[in-house]
Motif scaffolding. Structure first.
Motif, PDB file in Angstrom:
ATOM      1  N   SER A 111       0.817  -1.221   0.000  1.00  0.00           N
ATOM      2  CA  SER A 111       0.000   0.000   0.000  1.00  0.00           C
ATOM      3  C   SER A 111       0.850   1.271   0.000  1.00  0.00           C
ATOM      4  CB  SER A 111      -0.894   0.019   1.235  1.00  0.00           C
ATOM      5  OG  SER A 111      -1.736  -1.096   1.246  1.00  0.00           O
ATOM      6  N   ALA A 112       2.160   1.135   0.071  1.00  0.00           N
ATOM      7  CA  ALA A 112       3.032   2.308   0.160  1.00  0.00           C
ATOM      8  C   ALA A 112       2.864   3.284  -1.003  1.00  0.00           C
ATOM      9  CB  ALA A 112       4.492   1.888   0.301  1.00  0.00           C
ATOM     10  N   PRO A 113       2.763   2.822  -2.259  1.00  0.00           N
ATOM     11  CA  PRO A 113       2.587   3.801  -3.341  1.00  0.00           C
ATOM     12  C   PRO A 113       1.358   4.693  -3.145  1.00  0.00           C
ATOM     13  CG  PRO A 113       3.255   1.698  -4.267  1.00  0.00           C
ATOM     14  CD  PRO A 113       2.959   1.461  -2.794  1.00  0.00           C
ATOM     15  N   THR A 114       0.254   4.118  -2.693  1.00  0.00           N
ATOM     16  CA  THR A 114      -0.954   4.898  -2.459  1.00  0.00           C
ATOM     17  C   THR A 114      -0.785   5.813  -1.248  1.00  0.00           C
ATOM     18  OG1 THR A 114      -2.302   3.144  -3.400  1.00  0.00           O
ATOM     19  CG2 THR A 114      -3.433   4.749  -2.003  1.00  0.00           C
ATOM     20  N   ALA A 115      -0.200   5.291  -0.179  1.00  0.00           N
ATOM     21  CA  ALA A 115      -0.001   6.096   1.033  1.00  0.00           C
ATOM     22  C   ALA A 115       0.876   7.309   0.744  1.00  0.00           C
ATOM     23  CB  ALA A 115       0.611   5.240   2.133  1.00  0.00           C
ATOM     24  N   GLU A 126       6.909   2.377  -6.621  1.00  0.00           N
ATOM     25  CA  GLU A 126       6.496   1.061  -7.113  1.00  0.00           C
ATOM     26  C   GLU A 126       6.881   0.007  -6.091  1.00  0.00           C
ATOM     27  OE1 GLU A 126       8.434   0.391 -10.850  1.00  0.00           O
ATOM     28  OE2 GLU A 126       7.850   2.363 -11.608  1.00  0.00           O
ATOM     29  N   TYR A 127       6.006  -0.970  -5.935  1.00  0.00           N
ATOM     30  CA  TYR A 127       6.198  -2.089  -5.007  1.00  0.00           C
ATOM     31  C   TYR A 127       6.496  -3.340  -5.828  1.00  0.00           C
ATOM     32  CZ  TYR A 127       4.578  -5.997  -2.067  1.00  0.00           C
ATOM     33  OH  TYR A 127       4.465  -7.171  -1.380  1.00  0.00           O
ATOM     34  N   THR A 140      10.882   7.210  -7.615  1.00  0.00           N
ATOM     35  CA  THR A 140      11.365   7.984  -8.740  1.00  0.00           C
ATOM     36  C   THR A 140      10.749   9.374  -8.660  1.00  0.00           C
ATOM     37  OG1 THR A 140      11.367   5.954 -10.045  1.00  0.00           O
ATOM     38  CG2 THR A 140      11.587   8.012 -11.264  1.00  0.00           C
ATOM     39  N   GLY A 141      11.539  10.396  -8.956  1.00  0.00           N
ATOM     40  CA  GLY A 141      11.038  11.765  -8.898  1.00  0.00           C
ATOM     41  C   GLY A 141      10.819  12.256  -7.485  1.00  0.00           C
ATOM     42  N   ASP A 142      11.626  11.772  -6.557  1.00  0.00           N
ATOM     43  CA  ASP A 142      11.473  12.097  -5.144  1.00  0.00           C
ATOM     44  C   ASP A 142      12.629  12.974  -4.678  1.00  0.00           C
ATOM     45  OD1 ASP A 142       9.760  10.680  -2.657  1.00  0.00           O
ATOM     46  OD2 ASP A 142      11.611  11.722  -2.138  1.00  0.00           O
ATOM     47  N   MET A 143      12.319  14.059  -4.027  1.00  0.00           N
ATOM     48  CA  MET A 143      13.365  15.000  -3.623  1.00  0.00           C
ATOM     49  C   MET A 143      13.802  14.864  -2.164  1.00  0.00           C
ATOM     50  SD  MET A 143      10.470  17.821  -3.739  1.00  0.00           S
ATOM     51  CE  MET A 143      10.037  17.081  -5.246  1.00  0.00           C
ATOM     52  N   GLN A 144      13.127  14.022  -1.398  1.00  0.00           N
ATOM     53  CA  GLN A 144      13.523  13.834   0.003  1.00  0.00           C
ATOM     54  C   GLN A 144      14.840  13.055   0.062  1.00  0.00           C
ATOM     55  OE1 GLN A 144      11.905  15.391   2.217  1.00  0.00           O
ATOM     56  NE2 GLN A 144       9.994  15.771   1.176  1.00  0.00           N
ATOM     57  N   PRO A 145      15.662  13.344   1.050  1.00  0.00           N
ATOM     58  CA  PRO A 145      16.887  12.561   1.211  1.00  0.00           C
ATOM     59  C   PRO A 145      16.558  11.088   1.494  1.00  0.00           C
ATOM     60  CG  PRO A 145      16.797  14.371   2.814  1.00  0.00           C
ATOM     61  CD  PRO A 145      15.508  14.367   2.076  1.00  0.00           C
ATOM     62  N   VAL A 146      17.382  10.190   0.983  1.00  0.00           N
ATOM     63  CA  VAL A 146      17.112   8.760   1.173  1.00  0.00           C
ATOM     64  C   VAL A 146      17.075   8.394   2.653  1.00  0.00           C
ATOM     65  CG1 VAL A 146      17.959   8.044  -1.091  1.00  0.00           C
ATOM     66  CG2 VAL A 146      19.541   8.093   0.848  1.00  0.00           C
TER      67      VAL A 146
END
Length: 182
Positions: A111-115, A126-127, A140-146
């Protein structure tokens, strides 16, 4: 900060979790001062605010919290953990945990992609199941630090009563794979 488009937003819940963590370690004044860098008023959990503002808050919080956590990276992981911890403590989070059940990471992370898409306005997740006790979340396309996501995902595992580890595989400035094993 340059990766964050003007239209990118983050829910107030995530900001507030970081403010609360700063308050726990440095008191009301430090938390209020940090919040004042983006707003004179309290932020509403389910309203959306600028992702650029959140990145500013996150890095300032990491600066304040680094002495307590040993490094900026560890402080950012703690902010991620605080973000999901606040969620699991909320009524919605408790309901979700009840629905998912304890000890079922596959069900939680599927459910992580939806959350994530309900919490931030940018990026894709993507899961993929990689084995009986192993999965991958691709951001992908995420600006938060890992480190932020690593702390969040570790706390999510703990929130459903599982011990495990998160391996980060960076794929670029705005992309990473998170391999989760338990």
């Amino acid at each position: 900060m340059d990766l964050a488009p003007d239209s990118a937003t983050v829910r107030g819940l995530i900001f507030n979790a970081v403010f609360k963590l700063v308050k726990q370690h440095h008191g009301d004044a430090a938390s209020n001062e940090l919040r004042a860098t983006v707003s004179k008023k309290p932020l509403v959990d389910f309203f959306s605010y600028s992702a650029r503002d959140f990145l500013q808050v996150l890095y300032q919080a990491a600066e304040l919290l680094a002495p307590q956590y040993g490094s900026h990276e560890s402080a950012i992981r703690a902010c991620g953990a605080a973000a999901v911890g606040g969620f699991f403590d909320s009524g919605v989070g408790r309901t979700l945990t009840h629905i998912i059940g304890k000890g079922d990471p596959k069900r939680l992370f599927s459910s992580a992609p939806t959350a994530y898409s309900t919490t931030v306005s940018y990026g894709q997740r993507e899961y993929a199941l990689l084995g009986e006790r192993k999965l991958r979340l691709r951001f992908t396309g995420d600006m938060q630090p890992v480190e932020f996501h690593q702390g969040l995902l570790e706390a999510a595992l703990q929130g459903i009563g599982c011990q495990g580890r998160i391996e980060v595989q960076r794929r670029g400035l705005d992309a990473a794979d998170y391999i989760i094993e338990w």
